[in-house]
Design a protein around this motif. Structure first.
Motif, PDB file in Angstrom:
ATOM      1  N   GLY A  29       0.825  -1.211   0.000  1.00  0.00           N
ATOM      2  CA  GLY A  29       0.000   0.000   0.000  1.00  0.00           C
ATOM      3  C   GLY A  29       0.854   1.254   0.000  1.00  0.00           C
ATOM      4  N   ASP A  30       0.567   2.147   0.939  1.00  0.00           N
ATOM      5  CA  ASP A  30       1.314   3.399   1.035  1.00  0.00           C
ATOM      6  C   ASP A  30       2.587   3.260   1.855  1.00  0.00           C
ATOM      7  N   HIS A  31       2.862   2.063   2.333  1.00  0.00           N
ATOM      8  CA  HIS A  31       4.037   1.838   3.163  1.00  0.00           C
ATOM      9  C   HIS A  31       4.978   0.819   2.522  1.00  0.00           C
ATOM     10  N   CYS A  32       6.187   0.733   3.067  1.00  0.00           N
ATOM     11  CA  CYS A  32       7.125  -0.316   2.701  1.00  0.00           C
ATOM     12  C   CYS A  32       7.546  -1.032   3.973  1.00  0.00           C
ATOM     13  N   VAL A  33       7.871  -2.308   3.833  1.00  0.00           N
ATOM     14  CA  VAL A  33       8.228  -3.121   4.984  1.00  0.00           C
ATOM     15  C   VAL A  33       9.644  -3.651   4.810  1.00  0.00           C
ATOM     16  N   LEU A  34      10.419  -3.510   5.867  1.00  0.00           N
ATOM     17  CA  LEU A  34      11.762  -4.061   5.936  1.00  0.00           C
ATOM     18  C   LEU A  34      11.709  -5.224   6.930  1.00  0.00           C
ATOM     19  N   ALA A  35      12.135  -6.424   6.486  1.00  0.00           N
ATOM     20  CA  ALA A  35      11.994  -7.614   7.335  1.00  0.00           C
ATOM     21  C   ALA A  35      13.315  -8.364   7.422  1.00  0.00           C
ATOM     22  N   PRO A  36      14.262  -7.864   8.192  1.00  0.00           N
ATOM     23  CA  PRO A  36      15.554  -8.554   8.332  1.00  0.00           C
ATOM     24  C   PRO A  36      15.471  -9.748   9.275  1.00  0.00           C
ATOM     25  N   PRO A  41      22.612  -6.255  12.303  1.00  0.00           N
ATOM     26  CA  PRO A  41      22.921  -4.861  12.649  1.00  0.00           C
ATOM     27  C   PRO A  41      21.809  -3.902  12.237  1.00  0.00           C
ATOM     28  N   THR A  42      21.085  -4.272  11.174  1.00  0.00           N
ATOM     29  CA  THR A  42      19.968  -3.426  10.734  1.00  0.00           C
ATOM     30  C   THR A  42      18.918  -3.325  11.833  1.00  0.00           C
ATOM     31  N   ILE A  43      18.587  -4.448  12.461  1.00  0.00           N
ATOM     32  CA  ILE A  43      17.597  -4.443  13.545  1.00  0.00           C
ATOM     33  C   ILE A  43      18.093  -3.597  14.710  1.00  0.00           C
ATOM     34  N   ASP A 102       6.945  -7.434  16.037  1.00  0.00           N
ATOM     35  CA  ASP A 102       8.062  -8.183  16.588  1.00  0.00           C
ATOM     36  C   ASP A 102       7.940  -9.668  16.270  1.00  0.00           C
ATOM     37  N   ASP A 103       9.071 -10.302  16.121  1.00  0.00           N
ATOM     38  CA  ASP A 103       9.098 -11.729  15.820  1.00  0.00           C
ATOM     39  C   ASP A 103      10.470 -12.255  16.230  1.00  0.00           C
ATOM     40  N   PRO A 104      10.539 -13.439  16.819  1.00  0.00           N
ATOM     41  CA  PRO A 104      11.841 -13.958  17.254  1.00  0.00           C
ATOM     42  C   PRO A 104      12.790 -14.281  16.109  1.00  0.00           C
ATOM     43  N   VAL A 105      12.254 -14.430  14.908  1.00  0.00           N
ATOM     44  CA  VAL A 105      13.089 -14.769  13.757  1.00  0.00           C
ATOM     45  C   VAL A 105      13.238 -13.600  12.791  1.00  0.00           C
ATOM     46  N   ARG A 106      12.101 -12.964  12.431  1.00  0.00           N
ATOM     47  CA  ARG A 106      12.123 -11.946  11.389  1.00  0.00           C
ATOM     48  C   ARG A 106      11.116 -10.843  11.689  1.00  0.00           C
ATOM     49  N   PRO A 107      11.478  -9.857  12.496  1.00  0.00           N
ATOM     50  CA  PRO A 107      10.555  -8.746  12.753  1.00  0.00           C
ATOM     51  C   PRO A 107      10.315  -7.927  11.484  1.00  0.00           C
TER      52      PRO A 107
END
Length: 199
Positions: A29-36, A41-43, A102-107
């Motif tokens: 949609g109007d947003h983008c998601v970053l899922a490392p 280090p990104t997190i 939040d997620d223990p593997v991939r927030p």
């Protein structure tokens, strides 16, 4: 399936240190998601400075370099967020994180665009650039794929490199080839590149 844009993402730590990494940015949609994936280090950077920049690199060596340990690429200050972005880019966007799943593997860090700019005309990617991109992604999954599949994919991608690459793409390809060869413990006689006459 969501639209995923392959970019170079930069985040900045609390101490001012910069982390630069290739990332598939998920458009929703109007947003983008970053899922490392954790750990990253990104997190860590996003938890202290919830902003990031995403740039479309004009040189595929940046993507190939980042996945092979070559991260010393020129950056310039962002316009609207605290941080820096890749200097050699067709364009870039700057983001502010608005929500975190939040997620223990991939927030998942959901972000809104606060600034975007074009920096040079885009004249199109050639097949070798696309092949380098795919090989770079492949090289990040070596611990999850059978060696035969990795070699098969690399040999197929090399066809485009052998036919359409310029000096930059050939150098980028050589970095990825070296990484894959080392990970699979290939001897010099088992190099991944096929002879150009076979392409």
């Amino acid at each position: 399936m969501p639209l995923i844009l392959e970019t170079i993402v930069t985040t900045q730590g609390q101490d001012g240190s910069l982390h630069l990494v290739p990332f598939g940015l998920i458009a929703e949609g109007d947003h983008c998601v970053l899922a490392p994936f954790r750990p990253s280090p990104t997190i860590a950077n996003l938890e202290t400075n919830p902003h990031f920049a995403a740039a479309a690199p004009s040189d595929m060596r940046v993507i190939a370099g980042c996945v092979t340990g070559r991260r010393d690429w020129a950056t310039v200050p962002c316009a609207r967020i605290p941080g820096r972005r890749l200097a050699e880019a067709y364009g870039h966007r700057e983001f502010a994180v608005v929500a975190v799943e939040d997620d223990p593997v991939r927030p998942r860090f959901r972000a809104r665009i606060v600034h975007e700019a074009a920096h040079r005309p885009f004249t199109g990617y050639n097949r070798a650039q696309a092949a380098v991109l795919e090989a770079a992604i492949l090289s990040t999954r070596l611990d999850r794929l059978p060696p035969d599949k990795v070699l098969s994919e690399m040999r197929y991608l090399h066809i485009a490199v052998s036919k359409t690459a310029g000096p930059a793409e050939r150098e980028a390809w050589s970095w990825i080839e070296e990484k894959v060869a080392a990970a699979l413990h290939l001897a010099a006689a088992d190099r991944l590149l096929v002879d150009d006459t076979e392409a």
